[in-house]
Design a protein around this motif. Structure first.
Motif, PDB file in Angstrom:
ATOM      1  N   SER A  15       0.823  -1.212   0.000  1.00  0.00           N
ATOM      2  CA  SER A  15       0.000   0.000   0.000  1.00  0.00           C
ATOM      3  C   SER A  15       0.860   1.266   0.000  1.00  0.00           C
ATOM      4  N   HIS A  16       2.047   1.219   0.583  1.00  0.00           N
ATOM      5  CA  HIS A  16       2.897   2.408   0.636  1.00  0.00           C
ATOM      6  C   HIS A  16       3.874   2.521  -0.528  1.00  0.00           C
ATOM      7  N   TYR A  17       4.259   1.398  -1.089  1.00  0.00           N
ATOM      8  CA  TYR A  17       5.266   1.382  -2.152  1.00  0.00           C
ATOM      9  C   TYR A  17       4.829   0.498  -3.322  1.00  0.00           C
ATOM     10  N   PRO A  18       3.741   0.853  -4.004  1.00  0.00           N
ATOM     11  CA  PRO A  18       3.263  -0.004  -5.093  1.00  0.00           C
ATOM     12  C   PRO A  18       4.223  -0.074  -6.284  1.00  0.00           C
ATOM     13  N   ASP A  19       5.157   0.869  -6.366  1.00  0.00           N
ATOM     14  CA  ASP A  19       6.092   0.898  -7.488  1.00  0.00           C
ATOM     15  C   ASP A  19       7.458   0.293  -7.144  1.00  0.00           C
ATOM     16  N   ARG A  20       7.593  -0.298  -5.983  1.00  0.00           N
ATOM     17  CA  ARG A  20       8.853  -0.921  -5.571  1.00  0.00           C
ATOM     18  C   ARG A  20       8.654  -2.421  -5.404  1.00  0.00           C
ATOM     19  N   THR A  21       9.753  -3.156  -5.409  1.00  0.00           N
ATOM     20  CA  THR A  21       9.691  -4.613  -5.279  1.00  0.00           C
ATOM     21  C   THR A  21      10.187  -5.026  -3.901  1.00  0.00           C
ATOM     22  N   LEU A  22       9.473  -5.951  -3.288  1.00  0.00           N
ATOM     23  CA  LEU A  22       9.845  -6.515  -1.997  1.00  0.00           C
ATOM     24  C   LEU A  22      10.222  -7.980  -2.203  1.00  0.00           C
ATOM     25  N   LEU A  23      11.423  -8.339  -1.793  1.00  0.00           N
ATOM     26  CA  LEU A  23      11.850  -9.740  -1.815  1.00  0.00           C
ATOM     27  C   LEU A  23      11.704 -10.285  -0.410  1.00  0.00           C
ATOM     28  N   ARG A  28      15.989 -21.359   5.037  1.00  0.00           N
ATOM     29  CA  ARG A  28      15.734 -22.788   5.254  1.00  0.00           C
ATOM     30  C   ARG A  28      14.413 -23.055   5.960  1.00  0.00           C
ATOM     31  N   ASP A  29      13.658 -22.025   6.263  1.00  0.00           N
ATOM     32  CA  ASP A  29      12.380 -22.197   6.971  1.00  0.00           C
ATOM     33  C   ASP A  29      11.297 -22.615   5.970  1.00  0.00           C
ATOM     34  N   LYS A  30      11.258 -23.905   5.676  1.00  0.00           N
ATOM     35  CA  LYS A  30      10.326 -24.438   4.675  1.00  0.00           C
ATOM     36  C   LYS A  30       8.868 -24.266   5.099  1.00  0.00           C
ATOM     37  N   GLU A  31       8.604 -24.383   6.387  1.00  0.00           N
ATOM     38  CA  GLU A  31       7.225 -24.233   6.871  1.00  0.00           C
ATOM     39  C   GLU A  31       6.735 -22.803   6.670  1.00  0.00           C
ATOM     40  N   LEU A  32       7.559 -21.825   6.993  1.00  0.00           N
ATOM     41  CA  LEU A  32       7.179 -20.426   6.755  1.00  0.00           C
ATOM     42  C   LEU A  32       6.955 -20.189   5.267  1.00  0.00           C
ATOM     43  N   HIS A  33       7.839 -20.695   4.447  1.00  0.00           N
ATOM     44  CA  HIS A  33       7.710 -20.546   2.994  1.00  0.00           C
ATOM     45  C   HIS A  33       6.378 -21.129   2.514  1.00  0.00           C
ATOM     46  N   ARG A  34       6.070 -22.323   2.997  1.00  0.00           N
ATOM     47  CA  ARG A  34       4.823 -22.988   2.602  1.00  0.00           C
ATOM     48  C   ARG A  34       3.601 -22.174   3.043  1.00  0.00           C
ATOM     49  N   GLN A  35       3.613 -21.663   4.273  1.00  0.00           N
ATOM     50  CA  GLN A  35       2.492 -20.881   4.784  1.00  0.00           C
ATOM     51  C   GLN A  35       2.278 -19.609   3.969  1.00  0.00           C
ATOM     52  N   ILE A  36       3.351 -18.949   3.635  1.00  0.00           N
ATOM     53  CA  ILE A  36       3.237 -17.710   2.850  1.00  0.00           C
ATOM     54  C   ILE A  36       2.753 -18.031   1.439  1.00  0.00           C
ATOM     55  N   GLU A  37       3.352 -19.042   0.841  1.00  0.00           N
ATOM     56  CA  GLU A  37       3.056 -19.410  -0.548  1.00  0.00           C
ATOM     57  C   GLU A  37       1.584 -19.800  -0.748  1.00  0.00           C
ATOM     58  N   LYS A  38       1.003 -20.489   0.234  1.00  0.00           N
ATOM     59  CA  LYS A  38      -0.384 -20.958   0.074  1.00  0.00           C
ATOM     60  C   LYS A  38      -1.427 -19.879   0.353  1.00  0.00           C
ATOM     61  N   ASP A  39      -1.010 -18.750   0.898  1.00  0.00           N
ATOM     62  CA  ASP A  39      -1.928 -17.668   1.240  1.00  0.00           C
ATOM     63  C   ASP A  39      -2.279 -16.873  -0.020  1.00  0.00           C
ATOM     64  N   PRO A  40      -3.566 -16.824  -0.403  1.00  0.00           N
ATOM     65  CA  PRO A  40      -3.943 -16.081  -1.615  1.00  0.00           C
ATOM     66  C   PRO A  40      -3.650 -14.588  -1.506  1.00  0.00           C
ATOM     67  N   ALA A  41      -3.582 -14.057  -0.298  1.00  0.00           N
ATOM     68  CA  ALA A  41      -3.290 -12.636  -0.117  1.00  0.00           C
ATOM     69  C   ALA A  41      -1.839 -12.317  -0.475  1.00  0.00           C
ATOM     70  N   TRP A  42      -1.007 -13.364  -0.563  1.00  0.00           N
ATOM     71  CA  TRP A  42       0.399 -13.149  -0.869  1.00  0.00           C
ATOM     72  C   TRP A  42       0.602 -12.636  -2.287  1.00  0.00           C
ATOM     73  N   GLU A  43      -0.192 -13.128  -3.205  1.00  0.00           N
ATOM     74  CA  GLU A  43       0.029 -12.814  -4.616  1.00  0.00           C
ATOM     75  C   GLU A  43       0.012 -11.314  -4.855  1.00  0.00           C
ATOM     76  N   SER A  44       1.107 -10.825  -5.404  1.00  0.00           N
ATOM     77  CA  SER A  44       1.286  -9.403  -5.637  1.00  0.00           C
ATOM     78  C   SER A  44       2.288  -9.229  -6.768  1.00  0.00           C
ATOM     79  N   ASP A  45       2.072  -8.194  -7.567  1.00  0.00           N
ATOM     80  CA  ASP A  45       2.990  -7.940  -8.675  1.00  0.00           C
ATOM     81  C   ASP A  45       4.356  -7.457  -8.209  1.00  0.00           C
ATOM     82  N   ASN A  46       4.408  -6.857  -7.013  1.00  0.00           N
ATOM     83  CA  ASN A  46       5.680  -6.284  -6.590  1.00  0.00           C
ATOM     84  C   ASN A  46       6.354  -7.045  -5.450  1.00  0.00           C
ATOM     85  N   CYS A  47       5.945  -8.276  -5.204  1.00  0.00           N
ATOM     86  CA  CYS A  47       6.573  -9.098  -4.161  1.00  0.00           C
ATOM     87  C   CYS A  47       7.034 -10.426  -4.747  1.00  0.00           C
ATOM     88  N   ARG A  48       8.208 -10.853  -4.296  1.00  0.00           N
ATOM     89  CA  ARG A  48       8.761 -12.129  -4.724  1.00  0.00           C
ATOM     90  C   ARG A  48       9.101 -12.950  -3.488  1.00  0.00           C
TER      91      ARG A  48
END
Length: 156
Positions: A15-23, A28-48
């Protein structure tokens, strides 16, 4: 860090930086990765979302600001790359000293709550040149070569 924390940071960032990219690098935290990845709210053009990578030095160099825990390797890599830091987690012990270094010499900011991250980013961007100048006084990109030279002279 948990997925809820990351979601809040990503939402605020978007919301504050729609023109910037967030990585977001989960390492190695596979569980955190999985939780973030499965969340539909995660999908964003400026986040990887990135898991474990050997390419941290390149990712740090490509960044404006690095949000990280106060681990020694990452803090020193950011200092060497002259990238301001936002310390969002401090594990008692050695990491306290790393955070103190960042805060004392104004190499970045400490913002442990997700609600503080955007304010810290704003503050750093307002004075970005000063941050990078201070970081440059601590950066020693030739340190490894000097150490090797020192050891080689001692072995002669």
């Amino acid at each position: 860090l948990r997925a809820g924390y990351v979601r809040r940071v990503v939402k605020d960032f978007n919301s504050h930086y729609p023109d910037r990219t967030l990585l977001v690098i989960t390492g190695r935290d596979k569980e955190l990765h999985r939780q973030i990845e499965k969340d539909p709210a995660w999908e964003s053009d400026n986040c990887r979302l990135i898991g474990w990578t050997h390419d941290m030095p390149s990712l740090i160099m490509a960044s404006d600001i690095v949000i990280t825990k106060a681990g020694g390797s990452t803090v020193m890599e950011c200092v060497s790359a002259k990238k301001p830091l936002i310390i969002n987690k401090i594990i008692p012990g050695q990491e306290e000293g790393n955070a103190e270094l960042v805060e004392r010499y104004k190499l970045g900011q400490i913002a442990q709550k997700s609600s503080e991250i955007i304010t810290a980013i704003d503050d750093i961007y307002k004075d970005y040149v000063s941050y990078t100048q201070r970081l440059a006084t601590f950066a020693k990109p030739d340190a490894a070569e000097k150490i090797i030279d020192f050891i080689a002279k001692r072995l002669d």
